[in-house]
Design a protein around this motif. Structure first.
Motif, PDB file in Angstrom:
ATOM      1  N   ARG A  62       0.832  -1.214   0.000  1.00  0.00           N
ATOM      2  CA  ARG A  62       0.000   0.000   0.000  1.00  0.00           C
ATOM      3  C   ARG A  62       0.869   1.267   0.000  1.00  0.00           C
ATOM      4  NH1 ARG A  62      -2.872  -3.194   3.514  1.00  0.00           N
ATOM      5  NH2 ARG A  62      -2.107  -2.070   5.332  1.00  0.00           N
ATOM      6  N   ARG A  63       1.936   1.273   0.803  1.00  0.00           N
ATOM      7  CA  ARG A  63       2.838   2.431   0.860  1.00  0.00           C
ATOM      8  C   ARG A  63       3.502   2.662  -0.493  1.00  0.00           C
ATOM      9  NH1 ARG A  63       8.133   2.554   1.245  1.00  0.00           N
ATOM     10  NH2 ARG A  63       8.291   0.406   1.990  1.00  0.00           N
ATOM     11  N   LEU A  64       3.994   1.591  -1.117  1.00  0.00           N
ATOM     12  CA  LEU A  64       4.693   1.732  -2.389  1.00  0.00           C
ATOM     13  C   LEU A  64       3.759   2.167  -3.516  1.00  0.00           C
ATOM     14  CD1 LEU A  64       7.100  -1.288  -2.036  1.00  0.00           C
ATOM     15  CD2 LEU A  64       7.742   1.155  -2.104  1.00  0.00           C
ATOM     16  N   VAL A  65       2.528   1.681  -3.515  1.00  0.00           N
ATOM     17  CA  VAL A  65       1.561   2.146  -4.510  1.00  0.00           C
ATOM     18  C   VAL A  65       1.353   3.651  -4.355  1.00  0.00           C
ATOM     19  CG1 VAL A  65      -0.869   2.059  -5.222  1.00  0.00           C
ATOM     20  CG2 VAL A  65       0.396  -0.064  -4.861  1.00  0.00           C
ATOM     21  N   LYS A  66       1.233   4.110  -3.118  1.00  0.00           N
ATOM     22  CA  LYS A  66       1.024   5.538  -2.854  1.00  0.00           C
ATOM     23  C   LYS A  66       2.251   6.358  -3.266  1.00  0.00           C
ATOM     24  CE  LYS A  66      -1.650   8.668  -0.994  1.00  0.00           C
ATOM     25  NZ  LYS A  66      -2.910   8.992  -1.658  1.00  0.00           N
ATOM     26  N   VAL A  67       3.435   5.925  -2.852  1.00  0.00           N
ATOM     27  CA  VAL A  67       4.670   6.668  -3.117  1.00  0.00           C
ATOM     28  C   VAL A  67       5.067   6.610  -4.591  1.00  0.00           C
ATOM     29  CG1 VAL A  67       7.163   6.684  -2.649  1.00  0.00           C
ATOM     30  CG2 VAL A  67       5.552   6.454  -0.767  1.00  0.00           C
ATOM     31  N   GLU A  68       4.988   5.431  -5.188  1.00  0.00           N
ATOM     32  CA  GLU A  68       5.466   5.231  -6.559  1.00  0.00           C
ATOM     33  C   GLU A  68       4.438   5.622  -7.621  1.00  0.00           C
ATOM     34  OE1 GLU A  68       8.562   3.621  -7.805  1.00  0.00           O
ATOM     35  OE2 GLU A  68       9.241   4.336  -5.862  1.00  0.00           O
ATOM     36  N   LEU A  69       3.145   5.504  -7.284  1.00  0.00           N
ATOM     37  CA  LEU A  69       2.102   5.742  -8.283  1.00  0.00           C
ATOM     38  C   LEU A  69       1.185   6.909  -7.934  1.00  0.00           C
ATOM     39  CD1 LEU A  69       1.103   2.010  -8.885  1.00  0.00           C
ATOM     40  CD2 LEU A  69       2.745   3.394 -10.192  1.00  0.00           C
ATOM     41  N   GLY A  70       1.273   7.394  -6.690  1.00  0.00           N
ATOM     42  CA  GLY A  70       0.465   8.524  -6.281  1.00  0.00           C
ATOM     43  C   GLY A  70      -1.013   8.219  -6.140  1.00  0.00           C
ATOM     44  N   CYS A  71      -1.345   6.947  -5.895  1.00  0.00           N
ATOM     45  CA  CYS A  71      -2.753   6.575  -5.742  1.00  0.00           C
ATOM     46  C   CYS A  71      -2.871   5.486  -4.675  1.00  0.00           C
ATOM     47  CB  CYS A  71      -3.346   6.107  -7.066  1.00  0.00           C
ATOM     48  SG  CYS A  71      -2.611   4.610  -7.732  1.00  0.00           S
ATOM     49  N   ASP A  72      -4.066   5.016  -4.465  1.00  0.00           N
ATOM     50  CA  ASP A  72      -4.316   3.957  -3.500  1.00  0.00           C
ATOM     51  C   ASP A  72      -4.771   2.702  -4.238  1.00  0.00           C
ATOM     52  OD1 ASP A  72      -3.874   5.491  -1.086  1.00  0.00           O
ATOM     53  OD2 ASP A  72      -5.753   6.513  -1.552  1.00  0.00           O
ATOM     54  N   ALA A  73      -4.350   1.556  -3.723  1.00  0.00           N
ATOM     55  CA  ALA A  73      -4.816   0.269  -4.240  1.00  0.00           C
ATOM     56  C   ALA A  73      -4.774  -0.732  -3.103  1.00  0.00           C
ATOM     57  CB  ALA A  73      -3.951  -0.213  -5.402  1.00  0.00           C
ATOM     58  N   SER A  74      -5.731  -1.596  -3.080  1.00  0.00           N
ATOM     59  CA  SER A  74      -5.807  -2.624  -2.060  1.00  0.00           C
ATOM     60  C   SER A  74      -4.905  -3.800  -2.420  1.00  0.00           C
ATOM     61  CB  SER A  74      -7.257  -3.097  -1.932  1.00  0.00           C
ATOM     62  OG  SER A  74      -7.330  -4.273  -1.183  1.00  0.00           O
ATOM     63  N   PHE A  75      -4.297  -4.386  -1.424  1.00  0.00           N
ATOM     64  CA  PHE A  75      -3.425  -5.543  -1.624  1.00  0.00           C
ATOM     65  C   PHE A  75      -4.184  -6.697  -2.277  1.00  0.00           C
ATOM     66  CE2 PHE A  75      -1.168  -9.324   0.161  1.00  0.00           C
ATOM     67  CZ  PHE A  75       0.050  -9.112  -0.459  1.00  0.00           C
ATOM     68  N   VAL A  76      -5.472  -6.849  -1.958  1.00  0.00           N
ATOM     69  CA  VAL A  76      -6.250  -7.954  -2.527  1.00  0.00           C
ATOM     70  C   VAL A  76      -6.551  -7.754  -4.012  1.00  0.00           C
ATOM     71  CG1 VAL A  76      -7.252  -8.641  -0.309  1.00  0.00           C
ATOM     72  CG2 VAL A  76      -8.467  -7.008  -1.761  1.00  0.00           C
ATOM     73  N   GLN A  77      -6.357  -6.542  -4.531  1.00  0.00           N
ATOM     74  CA  GLN A  77      -6.524  -6.280  -5.958  1.00  0.00           C
ATOM     75  C   GLN A  77      -5.386  -6.886  -6.774  1.00  0.00           C
ATOM     76  OE1 GLN A  77      -7.258  -1.769  -5.239  1.00  0.00           O
ATOM     77  NE2 GLN A  77      -7.679  -2.157  -7.403  1.00  0.00           N
ATOM     78  N   ALA A  78      -4.244  -7.115  -6.144  1.00  0.00           N
ATOM     79  CA  ALA A  78      -3.034  -7.525  -6.856  1.00  0.00           C
ATOM     80  C   ALA A  78      -2.938  -9.037  -6.982  1.00  0.00           C
ATOM     81  CB  ALA A  78      -1.808  -6.995  -6.131  1.00  0.00           C
ATOM     82  N   ARG A  79      -2.277  -9.445  -8.053  1.00  0.00           N
ATOM     83  CA  ARG A  79      -2.000 -10.872  -8.275  1.00  0.00           C
ATOM     84  C   ARG A  79      -0.510 -11.101  -8.054  1.00  0.00           C
ATOM     85  NH1 ARG A  79      -0.732 -14.406 -12.924  1.00  0.00           N
ATOM     86  NH2 ARG A  79      -0.405 -12.544 -14.178  1.00  0.00           N
ATOM     87  N   PHE A  80      -0.190 -12.020  -7.151  1.00  0.00           N
ATOM     88  CA  PHE A  80       1.207 -12.328  -6.849  1.00  0.00           C
ATOM     89  C   PHE A  80       1.804 -13.134  -7.998  1.00  0.00           C
ATOM     90  CE2 PHE A  80       4.335 -15.113  -4.505  1.00  0.00           C
ATOM     91  CZ  PHE A  80       5.281 -14.124  -4.322  1.00  0.00           C
ATOM     92  N   LEU A  81       2.897 -12.637  -8.564  1.00  0.00           N
ATOM     93  CA  LEU A  81       3.558 -13.307  -9.678  1.00  0.00           C
ATOM     94  C   LEU A  81       4.665 -14.246  -9.220  1.00  0.00           C
ATOM     95  CD1 LEU A  81       3.907 -10.327 -12.179  1.00  0.00           C
ATOM     96  CD2 LEU A  81       2.096 -12.059 -12.055  1.00  0.00           C
TER      97      LEU A  81
END
Length: 151
Positions: A62-81
């Motif tokens: 969540r911190r990296l999405v905010k810092v790197e992309l300037g937005c919010d995203a939930s961890f459950v939205q992501a797919r672990f590769l």
């Protein structure tokens, strides 16, 4: 955050654990930034960053999405590769030692404007098709590795 000298000792002595964000838009293009800093300076690379001590993976995401992309995203939205290993001959400090990352790759779909992205780590941003990024000599091999299976 670690002090600069402590962080330098850590980078010189052990692997760092990080998260890379493989961001796709609705057209399935991949967001890459042109790296401003070593390692991988001057290459197109996916956004991401280190996990801090005592920080849970979900919180780091969540911190990296905010810092790197300037937005919010939930961890459950992501797919672990999966886990990846990145080895670089150089480091952020410019000293004579390598950098080693153990990277957790997470893919997510976000339609974000390139104009709203932070300029701390990347001097430019661009959407690439997978074919474009795989063919480009300016895209770092570690980024290409996320797509080596044709996805």
């Amino acid at each position: 955050m670690l002090g600069l000298e402590t962080f330098k000792t850590v980078v010189a002595s052990s692997p760092l654990v990080s998260i890379d964000l493989i961001v796709r838009n609705r057209q399935k293009q991949v967001l890459l930034g042109l790296r401003s800093n070593s390692p991988a300076q001057g290459f197109w690379f996916v956004p991401g960053g280190r996990i801090q001590k005592d920080e849970r993976v979900e919180s780091a995401f969540r911190r990296l999405v905010k810092v790197e992309l300037g937005c919010d995203a939930s961890f459950v939205q992501a797919r672990f590769l999966g886990p990846y290993q990145h080895f670089y001959p150089d480091n952020f400090f410019g000293d004579n030692f390598s950098t080693h990352y153990v990277v957790l790759g997470y893919e997510l779909e976000l339609d974000i404007s390139l104009n709203d992205l932070p300029a701390d780590q990347h001097q430019d941003y661009r959407w690439f098709t997978v074919d474009e990024l795989l063919a480009s000599q300016q895209v770092h091999q570690h980024t290409k590795d996320y797509f080596s299976d044709g996805s």
